[in-house]
Enzyme design. Structure first.
Site, PDB file in Angstrom:
ATOM      1  N   SER A  91       1.175 -42.909  15.572  1.00 48.69           N
ATOM      2  CA  SER A  91       0.820 -41.481  15.616  1.00 48.69           C
ATOM      3  C   SER A  91       1.933 -40.560  16.076  1.00 48.69           C
ATOM      4  CB  SER A  91      -0.405 -41.275  16.507  1.00 48.69           C
ATOM      5  OG  SER A  91      -1.583 -41.534  15.791  1.00 48.69           O
ATOM      6  N   LYS A 142       2.835 -37.823  13.732  1.00 51.34           N
ATOM      7  CA  LYS A 142       2.119 -36.548  13.705  1.00 51.34           C
ATOM      8  C   LYS A 142       2.997 -35.395  14.186  1.00 51.34           C
ATOM      9  CE  LYS A 142      -2.696 -38.195  14.121  1.00 51.34           C
ATOM     10  NZ  LYS A 142      -2.675 -39.644  14.338  1.00 51.34           N
ATOM     11  N   SER A 148      -5.095 -36.859  18.694  1.00 51.64           N
ATOM     12  CA  SER A 148      -4.512 -37.751  17.692  1.00 51.64           C
ATOM     13  C   SER A 148      -5.470 -38.012  16.540  1.00 51.64           C
ATOM     14  CB  SER A 148      -4.100 -39.086  18.341  1.00 51.64           C
ATOM     15  OG  SER A 148      -3.152 -39.760  17.560  1.00 51.64           O
TER      16      SER A 148
END
Length: 372
Positions: A81, A84, A136
Site C-alpha cells: 500500500s 498509494k 488504506s
C-alpha cells in the site's frame, strides 16, 4: 567499499506521457553512484545508522534532498500500500475534491483493506482521499481510478507521473498496491514520491489527519483513523503511508519535521514490526543532518513535457474514439499489449462523390488491464 551494480532503472524503457513526449531512463543510479550498492551505504565521520530488519531503506533530508544513508536503495520490491502515495500524488491535482460521487459495485467489492464504501452512499472526492491515505482503502483507490477515467487511464497516468518524478524503479499495475506481477518500487522511489507529495498541502492534510468522520448510507457517519502509528507517538511526525501483503511483507514511508527540517525514512520488505526501527532511523537522520557528507540526492522532478508545436498552417489533428468498433477492429485491438496501436482507416464516399476522401485518425486503445 561500495559494490557497484547495474541499476534496474537503466534497463527500463522510456515511458510515454499522454502528451506524446517521453522521459528516458538514466544509465547510472538515480541520485548518485553510491546508491547503486546493494549493501549499507553510510556517511563518514558520524555514527552508523541504527540496525533494521528491512531489506532495503533510505534516510533522506526532504528539505535539502540529501540522502543520508541507504541500503539497496534501488532494489525493486513489491510496494504493497505504499504505492498509494503515487496514486495520491497523481490524482489529487486532477480531481475536484468537492465533487460528490456514488461508487461502483466493483469499487466497493475490492479485496483487502477497505474503508467501507457502499453503493448506497454518496462521497466527496475529499472523503475518498481520506479513505485512501488514512484507512488504506483499496475500495477508495479503485473508486478514485474510475472517477479519473478508468483503471487503464489511471495506470498510464500513475506510471507517467513516476517517470516525471524520476522514480524509474516504480511500475504501477494497481492503484491500491495489491500485489500484481510486474509491479514494483524501491526505497529510493518511495522517498522521492513522498517528497513530491509533501510539497502539496492537500497531500499533507490527508496523511497527517489522525481521525475523520466518514460517510455511510442514510446520511450517517462513522469514524476512521490513520493506520500510521507514529502519528500518535513520534514528535513532529507528519505521516505518509504504511503497507503490507504476504508477498511484499512490511513497507513504510514516513516523514517528520523538527527544527525546520523534514526527514523521510522509507523501508521495504520488513518481516515484523518496524515502528520502533523507523523512529530510530528518523532520530538518527535528525542527529547527523548537516554534520556529514551526503551519500546521494533525491533528484527533482523533470519538467512537464509539452506537445511539439505544429508547423504553421497545418491542420489540427482530431482524435476520434468511436463508441462501438467494427468486429474486425475490436478483435485486433483486443490483442494489443502495452504498446499503442495506430490504425489507419479510409472512408470511401458514395457514388455521388467525385473522388475519394481519406480520413486518418489514430485510435489509442486503453490497456487492459490480501490486504495492502
Amino acid at each position: 567499499m561500495w559494490t557497484k551494480i547495474v541499476p534496474i532503472a537503466a534497463l527500463l524503457a522510456s515511458a510515454s506521457l499522454t502528451s506524446g513526449a517521453a522521459y528516458a531512463a538514466p544509465t547510472t543510479p538515480v541520485g548518485g553512484e553510491a546508491l547503486g550498492s546493494r549493501g549499507l551505504v553510510a556517511p563518514p565521520g558520524v555514527k552508523k545508522p541504527p540496525k533494521t530488519k528491512a531489506t532495503s531503506y533510505v534516510v533522506a533530508d526532504v528539505t535539502t534532498g540529501e540522502v543520508l544513508a541507504a541500503k539497496d536503495a534501488h532494489g525493486r520490491y513489491l510496494p504493497a500500500s505504499t504505492l498509494k502515495t503515487l496514486t495520491a500524488v497523481t490524482l489529487i491535482p486532477k480531481l475536484d475534491k468537492d465533487r460528490t460521487i456514488r461508487p461502483s459495485q466493483n469499487a466497493c467489492n475490492q479485496e483487502g483493506s477497505a474503508v467501507g464504501l457502499s453503493v448506497k452512499a454518496k462521497y466527496k472526492i475529499d472523503d475518498l482521499f481520506n479513505g485512501l491515505m488514512m484507512s488504506s482503502g483499496n475500495d477508495a483507490a479503485m473508486a478514485l481510478a474510475e472517477i479519473n477515467g478508468g483503471l487503464d487511464k489511471t495506470m498510464r497516468d500513475m506510471n507517467a507521473e513516476a517517470k516525471r518524478l524520476q522514480a524509474y524503479d516504480t511500475v504501477a499495475k494497481t492503484p491500491s498496491g495489491l500485489d500484481k506481477p510486474g509491479q514494483s518500487s524501491s526505497a529510493y522511489d518511495l522517498a522521492l514520491i513522498a517528497r513530491a507529495g509533501l510539497a502539496n498541502p492537500e497531500f499533507r492534510r490527508y496523511i497527517s489527519t489522525k481521525t475523520a468522520d466518514f460517510p455511510a448510507p442514510k446520511g450517517k457517519h462513522y469514524e476512521i483513523s490513520n493506520h500510521n502509528k507514529l502519528l500518535w507517538r513520534y514528535e513532529g511526525m507528519i505521516g505518509v503511508k504504511n503497507g503490507w501483503t504476504s508477498k511484499a511483507l512490511g513497507s513504510f514511508v514516513g516523514a517528520a519535521t523538527r527544527g525546520g527540517h523534514t526527514i523521510v525514512v522509507s523501508i521495504m520488505r520488513h518481516e515484523g514490526g518496524f515502528w520502533d526501527e523507523v523512529a530510530q532511523l528518523l532520530d538518527w537522520g535528525f542527529e547527523v543532518r548537516g554534520r556529514t557528507t551526503a551519500i546521494g540526492k533525491l533528484v527533482d522532478p523533470l519538467p512537464v513535457a509539452r506537445p511539439a508545436p505544429q508547423p504553421a498552417g497545418s491542420a489540427p489533428v482530431t482524435k476520434v474514439t468511436p463508441a462501438v468498433q467494427p468486429p474486425l477492429l475490436g478483435t485486433a485491438a483486443s490483442k494489443q499489449t502495452d504498446s499503442s496501436r495506430t490504425v489507419g482507416m479510409a472512408v470511401i464516399g458514395g457514388g455521388l462523390l467525385f473522388g475519394l476522401v481519406w480520413l486518418g485518425f489514430g485510435i489509442r486503445r486503453r490497456r487492459r488491464g490480501s490486504r495492502s
